[in-house]
Structures are given as C-alpha cells and as structure tokens.
Design a protein around this motif. Structure first.
Motif, PDB file in Angstrom:
ATOM      1  N   SER A  79      -0.385   7.478   3.411  1.00  0.00           N
ATOM      2  CA  SER A  79       0.129   6.151   3.040  1.00  0.00           C
ATOM      3  C   SER A  79      -1.011   5.241   2.604  1.00  0.00           C
ATOM      4  N   LEU A  80      -2.154   5.344   3.303  1.00  0.00           N
ATOM      5  CA  LEU A  80      -3.317   4.547   2.894  1.00  0.00           C
ATOM      6  C   LEU A  80      -3.801   4.988   1.517  1.00  0.00           C
ATOM      7  N   ALA A  81      -3.868   6.314   1.329  1.00  0.00           N
ATOM      8  CA  ALA A  81      -4.417   6.861   0.087  1.00  0.00           C
ATOM      9  C   ALA A  81      -3.525   6.504  -1.103  1.00  0.00           C
ATOM     10  N   TYR A  82      -2.198   6.651  -0.946  1.00  0.00           N
ATOM     11  CA  TYR A  82      -1.315   6.390  -2.074  1.00  0.00           C
ATOM     12  C   TYR A  82      -1.297   4.906  -2.427  1.00  0.00           C
ATOM     13  N   ALA A  83      -1.482   4.038  -1.422  1.00  0.00           N
ATOM     14  CA  ALA A  83      -1.576   2.609  -1.736  1.00  0.00           C
ATOM     15  C   ALA A  83      -2.798   2.349  -2.611  1.00  0.00           C
ATOM     16  N   LEU A  84      -3.935   2.986  -2.275  1.00  0.00           N
ATOM     17  CA  LEU A  84      -5.128   2.825  -3.115  1.00  0.00           C
ATOM     18  C   LEU A  84      -4.882   3.392  -4.511  1.00  0.00           C
ATOM     19  N   LEU A  85      -4.181   4.549  -4.584  1.00  0.00           N
ATOM     20  CA  LEU A  85      -3.839   5.139  -5.885  1.00  0.00           C
ATOM     21  C   LEU A  85      -3.014   4.156  -6.714  1.00  0.00           C
ATOM     22  N   ALA A  86      -2.123   3.436  -6.040  1.00  0.00           N
ATOM     23  CA  ALA A  86      -1.288   2.461  -6.749  1.00  0.00           C
ATOM     24  C   ALA A  86      -2.063   1.189  -7.085  1.00  0.00           C
ATOM     25  N   GLY A  87      -3.327   1.132  -6.691  1.00  0.00           N
ATOM     26  CA  GLY A  87      -4.124  -0.063  -6.974  1.00  0.00           C
ATOM     27  C   GLY A  87      -3.824  -1.191  -6.009  1.00  0.00           C
ATOM     28  N   LEU A  88      -3.362  -0.858  -4.811  1.00  0.00           N
ATOM     29  CA  LEU A  88      -2.945  -1.877  -3.847  1.00  0.00           C
ATOM     30  C   LEU A  88      -3.793  -1.778  -2.584  1.00  0.00           C
ATOM     31  N   PRO A  89      -3.805  -2.840  -1.747  1.00  0.00           N
ATOM     32  CA  PRO A  89      -4.526  -2.762  -0.467  1.00  0.00           C
ATOM     33  C   PRO A  89      -3.923  -1.673   0.422  1.00  0.00           C
ATOM     34  N   ALA A  90      -4.783  -1.022   1.223  1.00  0.00           N
ATOM     35  CA  ALA A  90      -4.352   0.135   2.010  1.00  0.00           C
ATOM     36  C   ALA A  90      -3.169  -0.191   2.917  1.00  0.00           C
ATOM     37  N   GLU A  91      -3.143  -1.407   3.478  1.00  0.00           N
ATOM     38  CA  GLU A  91      -2.076  -1.699   4.450  1.00  0.00           C
ATOM     39  C   GLU A  91      -0.687  -1.678   3.816  1.00  0.00           C
ATOM     40  N   MET A  92      -0.612  -1.899   2.483  1.00  0.00           N
ATOM     41  CA  MET A  92       0.717  -1.861   1.850  1.00  0.00           C
ATOM     42  C   MET A  92       1.336  -0.470   1.959  1.00  0.00           C
ATOM     43  N   GLY A  93       0.466   0.562   2.018  1.00  0.00           N
ATOM     44  CA  GLY A  93       0.980   1.916   2.208  1.00  0.00           C
ATOM     45  C   GLY A  93       1.618   2.067   3.583  1.00  0.00           C
ATOM     46  N   LEU A  94       0.970   1.476   4.605  1.00  0.00           N
ATOM     47  CA  LEU A  94       1.557   1.530   5.952  1.00  0.00           C
ATOM     48  C   LEU A  94       2.879   0.764   5.990  1.00  0.00           C
ATOM     49  N   TYR A  95       2.878  -0.441   5.389  1.00  0.00           N
ATOM     50  CA  TYR A  95       4.101  -1.256   5.421  1.00  0.00           C
ATOM     51  C   TYR A  95       5.260  -0.544   4.706  1.00  0.00           C
ATOM     52  N   ALA A  96       4.909   0.191   3.643  1.00  0.00           N
ATOM     53  CA  ALA A  96       5.962   0.901   2.901  1.00  0.00           C
ATOM     54  C   ALA A  96       6.475   2.109   3.677  1.00  0.00           C
ATOM     55  N   SER A  97       5.865   2.397   4.842  1.00  0.00           N
ATOM     56  CA  SER A  97       6.255   3.569   5.631  1.00  0.00           C
ATOM     57  C   SER A  97       6.961   3.176   6.920  1.00  0.00           C
ATOM     58  N   ILE A  98       7.402   1.932   7.026  1.00  0.00           N
ATOM     59  CA  ILE A  98       8.064   1.513   8.273  1.00  0.00           C
ATOM     60  C   ILE A  98       9.541   1.187   8.004  1.00  0.00           C
ATOM     61  N   LEU A  99       9.842  -0.034   7.577  1.00  0.00           N
ATOM     62  CA  LEU A  99      11.253  -0.387   7.408  1.00  0.00           C
ATOM     63  C   LEU A  99      11.990   0.486   6.381  1.00  0.00           C
ATOM     64  N   PRO A 100      11.341   0.904   5.271  1.00  0.00           N
ATOM     65  CA  PRO A 100      12.069   1.764   4.325  1.00  0.00           C
ATOM     66  C   PRO A 100      12.604   3.032   4.985  1.00  0.00           C
ATOM     67  N   LEU A 101      11.852   3.589   5.943  1.00  0.00           N
ATOM     68  CA  LEU A 101      12.309   4.812   6.598  1.00  0.00           C
ATOM     69  C   LEU A 101      13.535   4.543   7.462  1.00  0.00           C
ATOM     70  N   VAL A 102      13.555   3.353   8.081  1.00  0.00           N
ATOM     71  CA  VAL A 102      14.715   2.984   8.905  1.00  0.00           C
ATOM     72  C   VAL A 102      15.941   2.781   7.996  1.00  0.00           C
ATOM     73  N   ALA A 103      15.729   2.118   6.858  1.00  0.00           N
ATOM     74  CA  ALA A 103      16.844   1.900   5.932  1.00  0.00           C
ATOM     75  C   ALA A 103      17.410   3.225   5.461  1.00  0.00           C
TER      76      ALA A 103
END
Lengths: 573, 573
Positions: free
Chosen positions: B44-68
């Motif tokens: 999640s950290l790595a793909y956020a960097l690949l997307a040109g975004l801060p690493a924490e956005m990868g973590l955030y994208a791995s929490i509520l979306p999974l619950v939804a």
C-alpha cells in the motif's frame, strides 16, 4: 487512343468513354449542359451565400471542379458543384473558427476544399471507399432530412430581412423570433412571392406549358428556367424601384472575369481546427454523391467504381481549392436533371463548366441588384425536397433499432448542428449493432419431423432427445458475447433434468475469436466437471480451420459433427 | 435475520452470508487477513508512491474501502485496495493536470476515486456491467503486460536514486539514461540487493523453509513476510548508518492516527479534466477485479454478480475518497493469496482493514527511515509477474486479428501511455471486428450426397443443380455489409452460365436491418430484370418476424423455404 495500360484507365476513366465520343453524344451532352447551367447559376450563388461566402465563390466552384470530375469521375450523369448540405457543413465548419474578415473566411473555405479533396483522393488510392458503408441508410436519410430543415430555417432571415445566428434549430429559431421586430417589409414581399412562385413553377408550370401546346422538352426547359426568371424579375424590380434603399439586401458587386488562382493555407493550426470538419464533409459528400451516381447508373445498367469516385470527387475539391471555390460534391437534384436531360458522358459536366465560365465573364455585373431574398427562396424550395420523414414511419414498423438511429440523428442534428448530428448518428448505429450482437439470440432446437432439419422448439413442433440439449447460437462468437454464451449455457444446464450431452449448433457462428475460444474452453471444462459432454455441429469451414489451430478440439469432451442430423443420429443410438 | 426483501439482498450481499457466519469461518477469515495484512502494508505504501502520492494515502485506501466491499461486494475472496495498474493510471491522470502542490494532488486523487466510485455505482444500479465485455481478452492482457513493464521501468529511478519523468516507455527510459550520471551508489546497493532478495523470497525461500522442516502454512507465511523483512532491514540500515545523508531517499514523516475525513472537489473544471481518466480507471479496475473474482469463485462453484460487483467497487472507491485514499480495485495477487490462505467470506477483507488500521495507528513512526528504493523493489518484483508475452504467440497462431489487437495495445500503451493505450486497444478491436463483418464470407453450397445437408462446393464433394446457385451468407446483414452482398450476388450471376434461380441460404443471418432490407429489395428487382428468381431458405424466426413487417416478402420473385433441402427439392422438380 486504344491501348492504354489498365492502371491508367482505372485512374483516368475519361479514357474509357472519350475514344467512342461522337456527334450524337455531343449533342445530348450539350443540351443537358444548357439545362444544368440554367439551373446552376442561381443555385451556385445561393449555396455560396448559405455557406457564408461571397456569391462568386459559388460560380468558381462550378467551373474547374466540373472539368476535373469529367476527367477522373466514373458516373456519366453526376452533376458536381456546390450543394446544399455540404454548403451548410462548410458554414458550420468555418463558423467554428470565429473568423471576422472576408479574406480569412475565403481562405478557410478553400483550405477546407483542399483538405477534403486530399482526403478523398488518398482514400480512393487506398481503396477505402468501403468505410462509407458504416454510414447506415437511416443515419444518412435522417441527417439529410434534418439538414434540409436546418437550411430552410437558416434562410428565413433573408426572407424576413433580419439578422440571425447559430447552427442549430433552437439557436436559429430563437434569434429569428427575437429579431422579428426588425422585419423588412419589401424584403418579405420579395421573399414570400418568390418562394410561392418557385413552388408553383415546380408543381404547376410544366402542366400549364404543356397545356399551351409546348413540346414536353421545351415545357421542361421552361420549368427549369423558373429560378432564372425569378432572379431576373426581382433584380429588375430592385433596380427599377430602388428597393436597396428600403432595406432590401442585395448581392452587390460580384467580380467579373476568370476564377482567380488561389492557394490553400498550410497553417498547422488551421488544419487541425478544420480536420474533423474536412473528414465529415468528405464522407457525407462522398456518400451523397455515390448514392445518386449508383441510382442513376443502375437505370442504364452502367456501373460506377466507388473507389474511383473518391478520386473524382477528391480532384474536384482540389480544383475548387485552387480556383477560388469551396467544397463541392455531386448534387442529387442537378444530377437527376442532368440524367433526365439526356447527358451521355461526363463531358456534359465540362460543357456546364463552360456555361458557368461565360456567366462569370459576362453576367456578373447584372447580379449587382439581385436580392438575397430571391436566392434564399431558391434554396428553400430546393432543400424542402430533401425533407422526408417517411423513413421514420417505415423504420418504426420494421425495427426499433433502426428507428432509434434515424430519430437520434434527426434530433441531434437539429439540436446540436450537423457535425455532432452525423457523428453521433454513426456512433449510435454502430453501438446499437454491437449491443445487439453482445446479447445474441440462442434457440433450443429439435428435429422437424420427416426431415433432417432442426428448428426452435418454441416455434415449431419438433422432436427432442431426453438428456440432450441442442442450442443454436445465433451470432458470431467474439469478445463482446463470449461470456454471455458461457453464462447462458451454464444457466441452461443447471435448471433442468439431468443432462448427458450439450450440442452447440454453429450454423450461425461465422467467427470464433480468441476471447470466445477461451470461453468455450472454460465451458467445456465446466461441463466436464458436471459430467456433461460438449459437442459442436455444423461448424463452418473458416471457423473449423481456426479451431484446428488451437487445443480446443483435442480437449473437447464430445465430437464435432458435420451436420446437426449426424449429431442427432449419433447421440440417439 | 432471515427474511430480507430480495432487492435488499441484491444490494447488500453481506445479508446473504452474515447470517450463517460461524466460528470456523471467523478463524479462516482471520488467518487470511493476517497474511494479507503483512503483504499489504509495504504494497500500500509502495503503490501510493507509484501513484505519485504520499505513502499514508496507500494505508488510508486500505481501510474503509475494504469494509465497504465486505458489505456490498459479492466475491468471497477478492482483496480490494491499492493495486499497481490503477495506481499507474492515477499517476498518469494526475500528471496530466500539471499540479505542483501536494494538497492539490491529494485532492485530485480523492476526487478521482470519488468520480470513479460514483460511475461504478451508477453503472451497477443501471446494470451496465456488460459494457466491460467490449474490452476483449487480448486487449486486457496486452494492456496489463505493457502496464507491468511501464511500472517496473518507472521504479528504476528509485533503484538508481535519480529523477525521471514521463508516462511512456521512451520518456522514462530517455530521462533515466540522461540522468545516469547522478546515480546514488548507496541507493543502488539497497535497491538491487532488495530486488534480488525479493526475487529469491518468491522462488527460493519457501522450499528452503520447507526443507528446514517448517509446516507448509508457516513456510508460506514466512515467504509472504519477505517484503516486510526487507522493509525492516533496510529501514534499520538507513537509520543505523545515517544513509539518508548519503543520498538515499526515504519515506520521511508519515502521519500517525486514524484516516482523515476528506471531501472530494466538486469543481466542474477538475471533473471535466478527470472525466476520461475516471472512466478508464473504472473500467480497467472493474475488469481486472471481476476477472480475478470470477476465476476464484469458479474454483469453489460460487457465482459473483458482475452488476453488484460494480456497486461493491463503487462504494469502495467512494469510501476511499472520503477517508484520504485514492482509487482502489480488487488486486490479482493479493486476492489469490487471500483465497489460498483460506478466506471464506468478505469479512476477511474487513479484518484486513483492522490490521491496516492498527498499522496506521502504531507503525507509521517506524517508517520514517524506510528507503524508497525498498518500496520500488517491492513494486518491481510484484509487477513483473503481470508481464506475460505468451498471449502474443498464442494469438499469432490462432488469429491475426487478435494478434493485431494485442500487439497494438502493447505498443500503444508503452509508446503513448496507459490512457491512449487502452482506449486505442478497445477501439482497434471493435474496428477490426466491424471490418470483418463488413466483408462477410459467402459460400456457394451444394448437397452433401446421401444427406439433406448443404456445404461449400469448394470444400466438400457436393451435388449442385444447373441454373440454380445457392449462396450461404455467413454474416448478419446490416448497414456495413448491405451493399457488399448486393454487389457480390450481382457479380456472381453475370459471370456464369445462364441462371434461373438464386437461393440465399440465411442459416447464418441473424439480423436484417433496414439498410440490408433495402439492398435485398434492390437485389430482387435487379435479378427480376435479368429474369432470375430470388429465393430464401432457412430464415430464422426472429428475422422472418421482421421481414413479415415489410413489403419484401410480397415483392419477392421466388419463395421462402423452411430448409435448404426443401428449396432443393422444389427447384429440382
């Protein structure tokens, strides 16, 4: 002049007919040329105004382009020159550019003709004429009808003597309504009376002349000369009464002399701005032209070559571009007149060019007082014959998909202009076709008694075998429906009594692409897991050739039968 | 919890499985969640960097979306979250905007997730999942392979410790080569050794652990923990040796705590700039996700509902948008791991979310010295498994059309980026299909002896009747091929001995649209003029229904026969 190489003959159809050219053909062509010239003089001026260009550009577009078509075209009756729909499309294309000075507008129009000519010629050399087949008949017919309405509406401003703007029906009508207070009464009188006169000329003059004892050919000529008479009378009226001082807009000074030699612009930004318009004008012009050429050729058991027609129209447009003209194509009405008047060869077009050249040299000073309202009346009467809503009814009765395509094309053309209208029409008709093929009809079939023929169990009284289901797949299998078939068969086999065999009857399957092959492989495995064998029958040669190049036939749990009856016999025994 | 209305169950698949949820399922799901969490933290950290975004956005994208997804999704094994291809597409979409400050970039990424989520949800409610079928398998496979190559190449900059730019292979390689002089040796050592280590973990670690006598499940877990070990070791190395002062780029401060509540932008200009990207990301994300979900469901004889999957993925993306994340979808590798680790229900995804939440709350301070080269190595090793050129070979052997589609998709994606690549791939595959149907195969058929079956006279030894030609048209008749058939039959009837009857065998004609009907009418008239009767045979029910609504059957000079054999008997007698 007898033994030209074949390639030269392909590209120069003039070589085919010119060696047999004789006095009889010359007389026929010359008579046709006189009639078409009389018709073309007011039309060429009028369509140039419709395109938002100076009147003389219509004349210039009716000289060298006709000669070019006589050399390169294959239709013996097609009358090339300015036409209503392409003029409207030219107006829309140039209107998008937001140009203000007349020189830039004329340059853009010439450039558009050059681009369109180059495109058509390249398509012809590359034999891409088949691309026009993707314009379905409902789309073309809807587009022409809507364009006719748009053109007629756009001319109302000249009849009322007011200013309007816009390229869509709501824009034109809205601005017309908001300017109704500025209406010019003398203009309205000229416009309405000329329109009424021209409608009467169409419907009533010829019978009357025949009633006076005129020979049919002369009566016909009299009727064709109606617009010229209207031009003459209204011009004299303006001149005699000084109506130009009473708000009647006139054509004004039209340069006298030969068409100028002009160069198109090669500015990359102008080319990129005009590119989509040039493509649309080329395709619409080609389709309109080829359909009338094909209709007329069929009447004399002649053939036209669509790919060479592209070259004929392409060179015509290039000729227009270099002699002060604008985009041209083969017009429906003038071509029919040319044909009916007896044109035998494309030389008739070249003779027409001479007539228009003489007009440009001699008659232009007489056009100074010609009211624009007269030209607008000419256009309105000409284009209303394009408007035909009967296809809507026919399509509604035959197929809702065709109806949707024609209705969408009409509404989008009226509502959003010609370019969006025709583009959306093409895309919608292709999308509807693809949608239909993505959810194919699948029929469960059984044996028609006392035959070897298999039909839908729900439409015919047929015999079936227990434990065997035969599904006739009524579509080529390709990526858009590959998964559909897999799901369909999976659903069919689970909700019934236990099955031992599934036969897919491939009589209507004309293609199995790689995506579909993978679906068939998955289906074979899935059925194998359920203890059901999968068979194919009536696989066509080209499809079988391809399946043999995969592992599918080796992995298939069942057999491939030549005919469905063979499959029936094998699984029955 | 037993009698929910059906509609509610459709939209809330969680109601289907939650009532039977028990201790066994909980343990299986929890074990799978632990394994997936271990895998997902570095990814999640790595793909956020690949997307040109801060690493924490990868973590955030791995929490509520999974619950939804656990609430709305239908696949029991799909692991939703940041994935490589969608991250690359996010980078391309945001790169196009030319944003410079980090806050705008994060806002754009969240907005992209929201747009994509809204699109997917609306498509799901409108049951438009079938649209994904127009992405053919060759196009998807080619696109994924090319994306894998692009991603791996784009990560080389982190391995070499230099700056590169661009979204196409020539751009990335060109800027990499021009910056090779700036290479950072400590970074290169970390990057290359981590990459080598991770490749060895993939191939060699599990067998080794098994060789040490570990139980398979533990050995598997050890292998999955490889990337976490690499993260830990390289972070410690940077911290201990102070390598950040020697040019090694590190992740830096990652905020500690719960994901923030965020709002997407509703700026019309941003929406219009991102619209095409959102459509492409939605479709690609959906197709990738559905294909892995379907593969995994099939292994357990379960079904997924594509239209409900759209809603599951749509709500996941909306969840990402409102909690500081970016576009997510179901990832191939993690889903397979989730499945293999024994996930029984979507609850496994919710448990993974808890794991990532704990990481966000507790572990982020430890990530400060994590070198970007380590994350790049994680990505490179993960995406190289996406690269698979074998389809090129398979397509070449099976069908040149499929080969052209896959080759074009690969080349255009590498050469012009992901958005142009996948759009062109879809358009090319549709265009090739339409082209093929515009020039259908037509077979002249005769009777297979001792049967009632008819086959191509050039492929089989068959009987024919003098003066009768039977043509089997191997395509539905629609606007694109209407004229083709007319020309084909016209050409066939003139260049042969005198004919009395032409039979069109319609077994493969699944549609006759209005354009084709007009061509058939014209053909009927043309043949009538030549004294040849036109017959039809084996017209399918749906086609016949429609023909009955036109005048064609009344005007037809011949008959419509139920089977080709009936036609043969009638014309033979």
């Amino acid at each position: 002049m007898t033994n030209f190489p074949k390639a030269l003959k392909r590209y120069l159809p003039i070589l085919t007919w010119s060696r047999d050219y004789n006095r009889d053909a010359f007389i026929s062509d010359a008579v046709a040329a006189v009639i078409v010239t009389i018709m073309l003089i007011p039309q060429s001026l009028a369509y140039a105004l419709l395109a938002g260009l100076p009147a003389e550009m219509g004349l210039y577009a009716s000289i060298l382009p006709l000669v070019a078509y006589a050399v390169f075209g294959t239709s013996r009756a097609l009358a090339v020159g300015p036409v209503a729909v392409v003029s409207l499309m030219t107006a829309a294309a140039i209107g998008n550019l937001g140009l203000t000075d007349a020189a830039s507008v004329a340059l853009a129009a010439g450039t558009l003709a050059f681009m369109s000519g180059a495109l058509l010629t390249v398509m012809g050399v590359m034999r891409l004429g088949f691309l026009a087949n993707f314009l379905s008949h409902p789309v073309i017919a809807g587009f022409i009808t809507a364009s006719g309405l748009l053109i007629a509406t756009s001319q109302l401003k000249h009849i009322f003597g007011v200013e309007t703007h816009g390229h869509t029906l709501p824009q034109i009508l809205g601005s017309l309504l908001s300017h109704l207070g500025d209406v010019s009464l003398p203009t309205l009188v000229i416009g309405v009376s000329t329109t009424a006169f021209l409608f009467w000329v169409r419907k009533g003059l010829k019978p009357m002349l025949l009633g006076f004892g005129l020979k049919p050919r002369l009566a016909d000529l009299g009727a064709k000369a109606g617009p010229v008479a209207a031009v003459a009378v209204t011009t004299l009226a303006v001149w005699g009464l000084g109506l130009q001082n009473w708000g009647v807009k006139i054509v004004g000074a039209v340069p006298q002399g030969l068409p100028p030699l002009t160069m198109p612009s090669f500015s990359p930004s102008l080319w990129s701005d005009l590119f989509v318009s040039a493509v649309l004008i080329s395709v619409i012009g080609f389709v309109e032209s080829v359909s009338v050429a094909q209709t007329l050729a069929a009447k004399k058991r002649q053939r036209i070559e669509p790919d060479q027609e592209l070259i004929g129209l392409g060179t015509s447009n290039i000729a227009a571009a270099v002699t002060g003209g604008y985009p041209v194509t083969g017009g429906f009405a003038r071509s029919v007149v040319n044909f009916d008047a007896g044109a035998e060869t494309p030389a008739a077009g070249a003779f027409t060019a001479i007539g228009i050249l003489l007009a440009a040299l001699l008659l232009t000073p007489l056009l100074y007082f010609l009211p624009k309202a007269t030209l607008a009346a000419t256009i309105i009467v000409a284009v209303l014959s394009l408007v035909d809503f009967s296809l809507l009814k026919r399509a509604w009765g035959y197929s809702k998909v065709d109806f949707a395509a024609v209705a969408a094309t009409i509404l989008l053309t009226l509502g959003f202009g010609v370019e969006i209208g025709v583009s959306a029409g093409v895309l919608i008709s292709i999308a509807l076709h693809l949608y239909a093929t993505s959810r194919p009809h699948v029929a469960e079939v059984g044996l028609v008694p006392n035959s070897q023929h298999f039909r839908n169990i729900h439409r015919h009284a047929v015999e079936t075998l227990p434990h065997v289901v035969t599904l006739r797949v009524d579509e080529s299998l390709y990526f858009a429906n590959a998964r559909f078939l897999e799901d369909y068969v999976s659903a069919r086999v689970v909700c019934d009594e236990p099955l031992s065999d599934v036969i897919l009857m491939f009589s209507a399957v004309n293609e199995v692409d790689l995506s579909a092959l993978e679906s068939l492989e998955a289906l074979n495995l899935k059925l194998k897991d359920m203890g059901i064998r999968l068979h194919l029958s009536e696989v066509k040669g080209p499809v079988m050739d391809r399946l043999k190049r995969s592992h599918f036939l080796a992995d298939l749990t069942g057999h491939v039968y030549l005919s469905q009856y063979d499959a029936w016999i094998a699984l029955k025994g």
